[in-house]
Design a protein around this motif. Sequence first.
Motif, mmCIF file in Angstrom:
data_model
loop_
_atom_site.group_PDB
_atom_site.id
_atom_site.type_symbol
_atom_site.label_atom_id
_atom_site.label_comp_id
_atom_site.label_asym_id
_atom_site.label_seq_id
_atom_site.Cartn_x
_atom_site.Cartn_y
_atom_site.Cartn_z
ATOM 1 N N HIS A 62 -5.398 5.867 1.826
ATOM 2 C CA HIS A 62 -4.857 5.477 0.518
ATOM 3 C C HIS A 62 -5.170 4.001 0.231
ATOM 4 O O HIS A 62 -5.576 3.634 -0.866
ATOM 5 C CB HIS A 62 -3.347 5.733 0.579
ATOM 6 C CG HIS A 62 -2.551 5.271 -0.594
ATOM 7 N ND1 HIS A 62 -2.447 5.986 -1.753
ATOM 8 C CD2 HIS A 62 -1.777 4.164 -0.764
ATOM 9 C CE1 HIS A 62 -1.641 5.350 -2.596
ATOM 10 N NE2 HIS A 62 -1.226 4.241 -2.022
ATOM 11 N N GLU A 88 -2.700 13.484 -4.870
ATOM 12 C CA GLU A 88 -3.281 12.605 -3.868
ATOM 13 C C GLU A 88 -2.682 12.876 -2.493
ATOM 14 O O GLU A 88 -3.376 12.815 -1.473
ATOM 15 C CB GLU A 88 -3.063 11.125 -4.236
ATOM 16 C CG GLU A 88 -3.913 10.194 -3.394
ATOM 17 C CD GLU A 88 -3.270 8.859 -3.026
ATOM 18 O OE1 GLU A 88 -3.796 8.196 -2.126
ATOM 19 O OE2 GLU A 88 -2.232 8.498 -3.625
ATOM 20 N N ASN A 140 0.807 -1.222 0.000
ATOM 21 C CA ASN A 140 0.000 0.000 0.000
ATOM 22 C C ASN A 140 0.837 1.269 0.000
ATOM 23 O O ASN A 140 0.591 2.194 -0.767
ATOM 24 C CB ASN A 140 -0.947 0.028 1.201
ATOM 25 C CG ASN A 140 -1.965 -1.100 1.154
ATOM 26 O OD1 ASN A 140 -2.127 -1.821 2.122
ATOM 27 N ND2 ASN A 140 -2.625 -1.270 0.034
ATOM 28 N N ILE A 191 -7.339 3.929 -2.913
ATOM 29 C CA ILE A 191 -6.456 3.838 -4.082
ATOM 30 C C ILE A 191 -5.804 2.470 -4.203
ATOM 31 O O ILE A 191 -5.521 2.014 -5.280
ATOM 32 C CB ILE A 191 -5.314 4.894 -3.972
ATOM 33 C CG1 ILE A 191 -5.879 6.306 -3.855
ATOM 34 C CG2 ILE A 191 -4.352 4.778 -5.138
ATOM 35 C CD1 ILE A 191 -6.371 6.922 -5.127
ATOM 36 N N ALA A 249 -0.070 3.076 -5.651
ATOM 37 C CA ALA A 249 0.268 3.877 -6.839
ATOM 38 C C ALA A 249 0.659 2.921 -7.976
ATOM 39 O O ALA A 249 1.032 1.783 -7.720
ATOM 40 C CB ALA A 249 1.413 4.827 -6.508
ATOM 41 N N ARG A 303 1.586 9.734 -13.090
ATOM 42 C CA ARG A 303 0.812 9.881 -11.867
ATOM 43 C C ARG A 303 1.536 9.314 -10.649
ATOM 44 O O ARG A 303 1.097 8.337 -10.046
ATOM 45 C CB ARG A 303 -0.589 9.237 -12.007
ATOM 46 C CG ARG A 303 -1.398 9.697 -13.197
ATOM 47 C CD ARG A 303 -1.485 11.223 -13.348
ATOM 48 N NE ARG A 303 -1.982 11.911 -12.198
ATOM 49 C CZ ARG A 303 -1.293 12.895 -11.579
ATOM 50 N NH1 ARG A 303 -0.115 13.301 -12.019
ATOM 51 N NH2 ARG A 303 -1.819 13.502 -10.540
ATOM 52 N N THR A 343 2.316 8.081 -3.571
ATOM 53 C CA THR A 343 0.939 8.462 -3.895
ATOM 54 C C THR A 343 0.727 8.605 -5.401
ATOM 55 O O THR A 343 1.671 8.599 -6.177
ATOM 56 C CB THR A 343 0.612 9.819 -3.238
ATOM 57 O OG1 THR A 343 1.589 10.780 -3.672
ATOM 58 C CG2 THR A 343 0.631 9.729 -1.728
ATOM 59 N N VAL A 344 -0.532 8.766 -5.767
ATOM 60 C CA VAL A 344 -0.880 9.005 -7.168
ATOM 61 C C VAL A 344 -0.719 10.506 -7.434
ATOM 62 O O VAL A 344 -1.656 11.282 -7.351
ATOM 63 C CB VAL A 344 -2.315 8.540 -7.466
ATOM 64 C CG1 VAL A 344 -2.675 8.817 -8.921
ATOM 65 C CG2 VAL A 344 -2.448 7.057 -7.170
#
Lengths: 160, 389
Positions: B260, B100, B64, B264, B267, B242, B95-96
């Motif tokens: 996240h 994000e 993650n 999400i 990433a 991204r 992160t994206v």
Amino acid sequence: MRKQILKYIEKKSKVDLGELAVLLGTDEVTVANEIAAMENEKIICGYHTLIDWDKAGVESVSALIEVRVTPQRNQGFDRIAERIYNYPEVNAVYLISGGYDLLVTLEGKTLKEISLFVSEKLSPIEAVVGTATHFIMKKYKDHGTILVKKSGSERMLVTP
Amino acid sequence: MRNPLSQKVTSIAPSGIRKFFDVVSEMPDAISLGVGEPDFDTPWRIREEGIYSLERGKTFYTSNAGLKELKIEICKYLDRKVNVQYDYNSEVIVTVGGSEGIDIALRAMLDPGDEVLIPQPSYVSYLPCTVLADGVPVPIPLQEKNEFKLTAEELEAAITPKTKILVMPFPNNPTGSIMTREDLEPVVEVVKKHDLFVISDEIYSELTYGEKHVSIASFEGMKERTILINGFSKGFAMTGWRLGYACGPKEIISQMVKIHQYAIMCAPTNSQYAAVEALRNCDEEVQEMVEAYNQRRRFLVHEFKRMGLKCFEPFGAFYIFPSIQEFGMTSEEFATRFLQEEKVAVVPGSAFGDCGEGFLRISYAYSIEDLKVALERFERFIMRLRSEK
Ligand SMILES: Cc1ncc(COP(=O)(O)O)c(C=O)c1O
């Protein structure tokens, strides 16, 4: 400063001194002096134009020729290289490490012209023990410039 | 039927940039100085690494918080660049995009009613993301006379008992303003005095000219109260990949990882592999881009000065923010007329906060050749405006 000037004119030898001075954050006189000094010191050895002869409709053929030689006593490779690079149709001559000794690049109008050069000029030189000629079929990139058409920019016109 | 929409969402105004984008897209032959992303392709060795990761079948989720290798490289990079030391295992999340990171940092830290100080003009997402996280955005209008830097006095004046977070948007989009160590010092004092937290958006950290970027997290006692946001979009020309990251105290990062993880998952995997290469081996490529931006920056500063346009010299990002107050129209009117009459798109300063009114954001993420064409039209346009007066 010198390095930045060189990096710029390496790609664009048509220099607008005023503009170059702005880009580098200095004044015109400084740029002009540096360039003149580097010409004197032979750091700048010439100004060339990158031409796509194909597009210009001028027939021309380029070849890379690998040359194997026996170096001569006291003179090493330099004397043989000189005998080759003095021909005006020769573009470049490099001493190469590895499987052969000299790499010669050549421009000619036709395949035949280049073949004649190899058979009548290059091979007869005593010290030359062998050659391999490679004709260039397409130039994708030359002197750091990509010659094939690139796709246009995909960026949107306005983004945050 | 009931209203399907959330009031919180509908209350958020559409972005001023979006509005302008719609006008521009009606005009296919327009050229632009309105783009907020690099004109350079991602350096080839980074792209190659992305391709290679696909060839090796790296097509699964990563953990993650991100790929371990990448988190380690991020820590080394921040140590090397801004002299802040993070533990890759507990203080970093991939992160994206920086986008994000901004979003989940706010969501992890805000309770309803908490105030977030947002210096403006600044990037368009801080304010809506604050609202979506139930916070209350409090803009701090920055001033041209201070070169759009944040001063301790401005900060002090905006603080209330409800203030929890200060967003630090430097190097700044849209003004190009930076904060040096000396500029940051007094701000840091105020932040500590009032026990605030900082979300420092350092996405343009690679793009400074003259002075090296200084992170507010590098000040004594600030790492504990700062979420550092950065990413690959700008410095490494990787907008479409991204990918970004956030670093900070582990109590906050672990809660961000929680959000996240649910929203999400992780990433993009191939972007993460490519980014490892970016951090390990691309100093030279980045340096070349920085040098190119710097040349364009000098060119624009010089040209605007020559045209007699009021404009402070920006030292960061790839924007210049000239004043158009002399023409007596709003920046939106100016930008609209400029687009209609000369077919060049620029972004009105007001899109970045009310205090951006009277300015234009001009991007120099364009080649010198493109800039020259656009500036010729710009000069023609302002000459016309001046003669109309
Ligand atoms: C100041 C600022 N922060 C963050 C972002 C978001 O970047 P990304 O999500 O691509 O990392 C941008 C993009 O324009 C920006 O200008």
